[in-house]
Design an enzyme around this catalytic site. Structure first.
Site, PDB file in Angstrom:
ATOM      1  CD  GLU A  39      -2.434   1.286   2.986  1.00 35.39           C
ATOM      2  OE1 GLU A  39      -2.613   0.202   3.315  1.00 35.39           O
ATOM      3  OE2 GLU A  39      -2.729   2.379   3.292  1.00 35.39           O
ATOM      4  CD  GLU A  62      -3.615   7.907   6.056  1.00 38.42           C
ATOM      5  OE1 GLU A  62      -2.596   7.436   5.383  1.00 38.42           O
ATOM      6  OE2 GLU A  62      -4.508   7.060   6.356  1.00 38.42           O
TER       7      GLU A  62
END
Ligand SMILES: *[C@@H]1O[C@H](CO)[C@@H](O)[C@H](O)[C@H]1NC(C)=O
Ligand SMILES: *[C@@H]1O[C@H](CO)[C@@H](O)[C@H](O)[C@H]1NC(C)=O
Ligand SMILES: *[C@@H]1O[C@H](CO)[C@@H](O)[C@H](O)[C@H]1NC(C)=O
Ligand SMILES: *[C@@H]1O[C@H](CO)[C@@H](O)[C@H](O)[C@H]1NC(C)=O
Ligand SMILES: *[C@@H]1O[C@H](CO)[C@@H](O)[C@H](O)[C@H]1NC(C)=O
Ligand SMILES: *[C@@H]1O[C@H](CO)[C@@H](O)[C@H](O)[C@H]1NC(C)=O
Ligand SMILES: *[C@@H]1O[C@H](CO)[C@@H](O)[C@H](O)[C@H]1NC(C)=O
Ligand SMILES: *[C@@H]1O[C@H](CO)[C@@H](O)[C@H](O)[C@H]1NC(C)=O
Ligand SMILES: *[C@@H]1O[C@H](CO)[C@@H](O)[C@H](O)[C@H]1NC(C)=O
Length: 374
Positions: A134, A139
């Site tokens: 990932e 974020e």
């Protein structure tokens, strides 16, 4: 003869220019067709335990749409009062297509979600997590002032501050193993407040770019005034070698990408509270108790506004990906994964899990420097 020589010289000059056009455009998500090739999660957030009900496509019209400027809007419902423990509507979408090593994902945004309890992310992930890895390109949680990037992988993928001259961000964790450090991943923090929140929008937004190649993983952020011309919406062939140092860089020398990355799908999500945002409220500008986390928060700024997402490919930078098939014996590529995971299926890949449930504990154990606050 002189003319012929000149002609050859011109060809010799022209040829390298063509070759330097390393990446070619593979896929564009923009305008009226933006939402065509995505799966909508359509279930409450059982992945990161946010107080959120992710809508299905049929029910998404007011939360996932193209605005009058032609930009895609992806937002949390701010039209109704939703009292804890009821769940507020939001969006989680995963691209139906996937791309392997030798790919560049470009997110052009003019607004990113922010506000107390809000936890947005724009990232790529394998559907077989964590075997296929990932890459978190954008974020943040709550009122955190800067972007945080991360990789989450199986064991054996790390990054060391001894390479710090290769990046511009601050490396905050070096071990990408999901079983280490409560799955914080190996993280970098951007130092520029234009990389997140209100300051991002006030500056006209910008472009996040994540690159996965045989040589490693790189993540750039360009505030609007300094977006390279080859990342403009019309660019067919960006050249990352001309962009300068990335904010975050994970060299293949300490993270063999072929062993840690499978094909990746794009995921965009906005959850609220849950395993990370809900656990670090005090340290990220939002001193709310968990029970009131999603009740007293304001969601007017909890939206992405996205002119385009583009994917580019470069066959010269590719490599075999880790097998994410459960039938390892038929796989030709090597894998460091120790077991065949049951695939969570499309959209369920993150499981950023436990991370947060345990974050506050980790913060206590590791000390004040362990903090997601900016
Ligand atoms: C890949 O590398 C070869 C050899 O250097 C070169 O001829 C070719 O143009 C490159 N292809 C791309 C897409 O960059
Ligand atoms: C885009 O990339 C995918 C995955 O590598 C590939 O299957 C597809 O053929 C490519 N499409 C174009 C238009 O290049
Ligand atoms: C989340 O819920 C869906 C639908 O019930 C289910 O298929 C999936 O396995 C669940 N995921 C987790 C991590 O519990
Ligand atoms: C979509 O979600 C709505 C609201 O929860 C529900 O009524 C509807 O049955 C769902 N549609 C599909 C196709 O699942
Ligand atoms: C890496 O170096 C930076 C800059 O000196 C420092 O702030 C950071 O804490 C270091 N990261 C780790 C994991 O040691
Ligand atoms: C966060 O702040 C609130 C309000 O000041 C306080 O009641 C709570 O104990 C704090 N939580 C933590 C984990 O420090
Ligand atoms: C929701 O937020 C938007 C701005 O993003 C604002 O224009 C709108 O008035 C808000 N809706 C409500 C009901 O507050
Ligand atoms: C696994 O791969 C072998 C060799 O290619 C094949 O014979 C077998 O049928 C595969 N098994 C499954 C469950 O796909
Ligand atoms: C691998 O998958 C098979 C079949 O799904 C299962 O029987 C086996 O226990 C799994 N192995 C591990 C190590 O999880």
């Amino acid at each position: 003869m002189a003319a012929a020589t000149l002609c050859l010289a011109a060809l010799a000059l022209a040829a390298p220019l063509k070759v330097s056009a390393q990446y070619s455009l593979n896929k564009t998500y923009s305008g009226d067709g933006f939402f065509n090739d995505w799966d909508f999660y359509g279930h409450w957030d059982n992945l990161t335990n946010g107080d959120i009900d992710y809508v299905n496509r049929t029910d998404s019209q007011d939360l996932a749409y193209v605005n009058s400027a032609g930009n895609a809007v992806i937002k949390v419902d701010n039209s109704s009062t939703v009292l804890y423990p009821n769940k507020r509507r939001s969006v989680r979408i995963s691209s139906t297509e996937q791309w392997g090593i030798g790919s560049l994902w470009v997110f052009d945004m003019v607004h990113v979600p922010h506000g107390c309890s809000v936890w947005p992310s724009a990232w790529v992930t394998s559907s077989d997590w964590p075997t296929g890895g990932e890459i978190d390109i954008y974020e943040a949680v709550n009122l955190q002032t800067t972007n945080q990037m991360a990789l989450h992988t199986t064991s054996g993928c790390t990054v060391s501050n001894s390479s710090s001259s290769d990046w511009t961000g601050i490396m905050t964790y070096g071990n990408c193993d999901t079983t280490a450090n409560f799955n914080s991943g190996c993280t970098f923090r951007d130092t520029r407040e234009t990389s997140n929140g209100a300051a991002f929008a006030q500056n006209g937004g910008g472009v996040f770019a994540g690159e996965l190649t045989k040589d490693g993983v790189s993540i750039w952020f360009f505030p609007r005034p300094s977006v390279p011309s080859d990342l403009s919406s019309s660019s067919e062939s960006p050249d990352p070698t001309s962009w300068g140092k990335p904010v975050a860089y994970y060299p293949a020398s300490s993270c063999d990408v072929s062993n840690h990355f499978g094909t990746q799908q794009i995921v965009l999500t906005i959850t609220a509270c849950g395993d990370w945002a809900g656990q670090v409220t005090n340290s990220t500008g939002c001193p709310l108790t968990t029970d009131s986390c999603c009740t007293s928060a304001n969601y007017d700024q909890a939206y992405f506004e996205i002119p385009s997402i583009r994917v580019y490919s470069n066959p010269n930078l590719t490599a075999p990906v880790v097998s994410t098939s459960t039938n390892k014996t038929s796989s030709s590529s090597s894998s460091s994964s120790s077991s065949n995971k049951t695939s969570g299926g499309r959209g369920s890949a993150t499981e950023r899990p436990v991370l947060a449930a345990l974050l506050s504990v980790a913060a206590l154990a590791i000390g004040a420097s362990f903090s997601f606050s900016a």
